[in-house]
Structure formats: structure tokens, C-alpha cells
Design an enzyme around this catalytic site. Structure first.
Site, mmCIF file in Angstrom:
data_model
loop_
_atom_site.group_PDB
_atom_site.id
_atom_site.type_symbol
_atom_site.label_atom_id
_atom_site.label_comp_id
_atom_site.label_asym_id
_atom_site.label_seq_id
_atom_site.Cartn_x
_atom_site.Cartn_y
_atom_site.Cartn_z
ATOM 1 N N LYS A 52 0.845 -1.203 0.000
ATOM 2 C CA LYS A 52 0.000 0.000 0.000
ATOM 3 C C LYS A 52 0.879 1.251 0.000
ATOM 4 C CE LYS A 52 -3.788 -2.364 2.305
ATOM 5 N NZ LYS A 52 -4.453 -2.702 3.565
ATOM 6 N N GLN A 96 -4.598 -1.691 9.693
ATOM 7 C CA GLN A 96 -4.457 -2.991 9.017
ATOM 8 C C GLN A 96 -5.064 -4.099 9.880
ATOM 9 O OE1 GLN A 96 -3.245 -3.509 5.859
ATOM 10 N NE2 GLN A 96 -3.878 -5.626 6.158
ATOM 11 N N ASP A 119 -11.095 2.774 4.284
ATOM 12 C CA ASP A 119 -11.439 1.359 4.141
ATOM 13 C C ASP A 119 -12.952 1.164 4.116
ATOM 14 O OD1 ASP A 119 -9.343 -0.354 3.692
ATOM 15 O OD2 ASP A 119 -8.854 -0.640 5.813
#
Ligand code: NAD
Length: 281
Positions: A52, A96, A119
Site C-alpha cells: 500500500k 491494518q 477502508d
């Protein structure tokens, strides 16, 4: 059978985003910023976070990774997320997953303000999606929709079947297809007659995580099949779909790797650029 080439589509999207990121920098006098919070030393998570960060750099987005040891106290992580929430140079925040079991993941995620929730996992963003309002949408299902759209695959009036009901893939996937006027069936581990349900699908999306789970007898002739699953067999990546036999029946099919995976990262970058642009208005 046409291969839905997520890698190529994602590359085109990333090029578009690069110029938007440059335009943002010219207007705002700073780069767009994405902060990633990583707790513990799970090797897969470390690879994802590195990828990422690399994708951000290539797009002209500043990436900032905050790493915590696996035993870091909950309060310390929440404070770090809160300070990122207050930081006006940070446009997107992601934590994460999975977090170590001892942590209260929901409480940590709740510290991300909805407008920086790139997200799309927050209750507010998932709730807005459920109400068909503008929201920051989870990257993987958004990537699937974008892939369908770039191949001009019609969803209106189509029967879509989603296998999987997780909050990060299956559930938002079903909502997006519903919002795009498909008739949607959601299948999961307790579904009876899975084969029959799937065989009725014009669009079949599998997000289970079991290799060769979707076989040709579950696929209608001419269906669009999207394979979200990622598993490893002897270190080699594979999806949920028995690729060879399903490619004989499907009209469109995503490969693994090179299908949904690259689209997920492209959508993370898209969500981040959009969050930054919204902040400028
Ligand atoms: P999850 O484990 O949370 O959910 C799996 C779902 O599969 C569950 O809802 C479960 O009900 C369903 N399921 C399990 N066994 C089943 C069965 N026998 N019949 C029908 N349904 C069954 O996983 P997730 O986070 O939703 O991810 C799903 C897969 O997608 C995993 O392989 C994951 O690695 C992959 N994934 C890929 C990307 C990507 O970028 N390509 C992103 C996220 C997740």
C-alpha cells in the site's frame, strides 16, 4: 471467455489518480496523505502494508506507516489514531486488519472519523451504503463494481449471487449490487442448495477463501464470475474458482492473481484521493 483484467484496469485508474494527486498538491500546497496503522508482526499484514505504501508513493500520495509492537496497549493505539484524525495533513486512515485478538478492534476503528475512513469499515459508512447514500465504500467490493463498469457489464435487472457475508467483502458487495439495480442473493456457510443458488446467477461473486470452491456445475453458461478469494497452495496464490473448468462456461472471469487484488489497492488510492478532494471544498 473474456478475462476481466484487474491489473490493466487498476494501472489505468492509478494513472488517472496520479494527475488528480498532482492537481490536489498544486491547489492545497501539500501532498495527499494516507496513514496506515500496523500492530504486531504478522508477515502477510507487513507485505500488504508495504504494498500500500509503495502504491501511494507511485501515485504521488504521501504514506505514513505507524507500527506498534504486538503487545502495545489499546489506549496507546487509540491515541495514535485520534491524533491522525486531528492531523489536517492526513486525509485517510486505515488500520491494518486483523488486529491481535486481545485488542478491541471496534473501539480502535471507531477512532477513525468517517470522512477519513478510506477502508469504509465504519458503521456510519456501511450504514450509508445500506441506505444508498454517498459513502466511503470498502475497497474490494468497490473494486469489483469498478471492474464490471469498465467492461460495461450491465447489473440492472441481473440476478447477482454473492457468496460470503463478511463486513469487509460480502455484505458491502451485496449492497453495492443492490444499489446498482441487481436482484441480489447472498449465500453463506449456512446456505442450503448453494449449487442451485449459484447456478441461477448472471453475476456470481465468490468471497469465501477456499480453493476450487466454485466449480463449473455452479456456474450458468455465459455468467460473469468474479473471484475475490485469496488462498495459498504451496506458496502459490489461488482464488475460490476452479479456473480451468469455470472458464469453459463463464463469459467473463477474473484471474487470481491479477483480478480483484489490484483493483482493491486502486480503490484504496481512489478513496484517499476522494477524501482529500472533499476536504478541499
Ligand atoms: P471471511 O472469512 O470473513 O468470510 C468468508 C465468508 O465465506 C463467510 O461469510 C462465510 O459465511 C462464507 N463461507 C464459508 N464457508 C462457506 C461455505 N461452505 N459455503 C458458503 N459460504 C461459505 O473472509 P473475507 O474477509 O470476507 O474474505 C473472503 C476471501 O476474500 C478470503 O479469501 C480473503 O483472503 C479474500 N479477500 C481478497 C481481497 C482482495 O483484494 N482480492 C480482499 C479482501 C479479502
Amino acid at each position: 471467455m473474456t478475462t476481466l483484467d484487474g491489473k490493466a484496469v487498476a494501472a489505468a485508474i492509478r494513472l488517472e489518480l496520479k494527475s488528480r494527486a498532482q492537481a490536489f498538491e498544486a491547489r492545497a500546497g501539500r501532498k495527499i496523505g494516507l496513514a496506515v496503522v500496523l500492530v504486531g508482526d504478522d508477515p502477510a499484514s507487513q507485505v500488504y502494508v508495504r504494498n500500500k505504501a509503495k502504491a501511494c508513493e507511485e501515485t504521488g500520495i504521501r504514506s505514513l506507516t505507524l507500527t506498534f509492537p504486538h503487545n502495545a496497549p489499546q489506549g496507546e493505539i487509540v491515541r495514535a489514531v485520534t491524533s491522525l484524525a486531528d492531523d489536517t495533513t492526513v486525509d485517510g486512515i486505515l488500520v491494518q486488519l486483523p488486529l491481535p485478538d486481545r485488542l478491541d478492534a471496534a473501539a480502535i476503528l471507531a477512532a477513525i472519523p468517517p470522512q477519513k475512513d478510506v477502508d469504509g469499515f465504519s458503521a456510519e459508512n456501511l450504514g450509508k451504503l445500506a441506505r444508498n447514500e454517498r459513502a466511503c465504500v470498502a475497497c474490494t467490493p468497490r473494486g469489483v463494481m469498478e471492474l464490471l463498469s469498465r467492461y460495461r457489464i450491465e447489473t440492472r435487472g441481473k440476478h447477482a449471487v454473492v457468496i460470503g457475508r463478511s463486513n469487509i467483502v460480502g455484505r458491502p458487495m451485496a449492497l453495492l449490487l443492490l444499489n446498482a439495480d441487481a436482484t441480489v442473493t447472498v449465500c453463506h456457510s449456512q446456505t442450503k442448495n448453494l449449487r442451485e443458488e449459484c447456478a441461477r446467477a448472471d453475476i456470481l461473486v465468490s468471497a469465501v477463501g477456499k480453493p476450487a470452491f466454485v466449480t463449473a456445475d455452479m456456474v450458468k453458461e455465459g455468467a460473469v464470475v468474479v473471484d475475490v478469494g485469496i488462498s495459498r497452495i504451496n506458496g502459490k496464490l489461488c482464488g475460490d474458482v476452479a479456473y480451468e473448468e469455470v472458464s469453459e462456461r463463464a463469459a467473463y472471469l477474473t484471474p487470481v492473481p491479477g483480478g480483484v487484488g489490484p483493483m482493491t489497492i486502486a480503490m484504496l488510492l481512489t478513496n484517499t484521493v476522494e477524501a482529500a478532494e472533499r476536504g478541499l471544498k
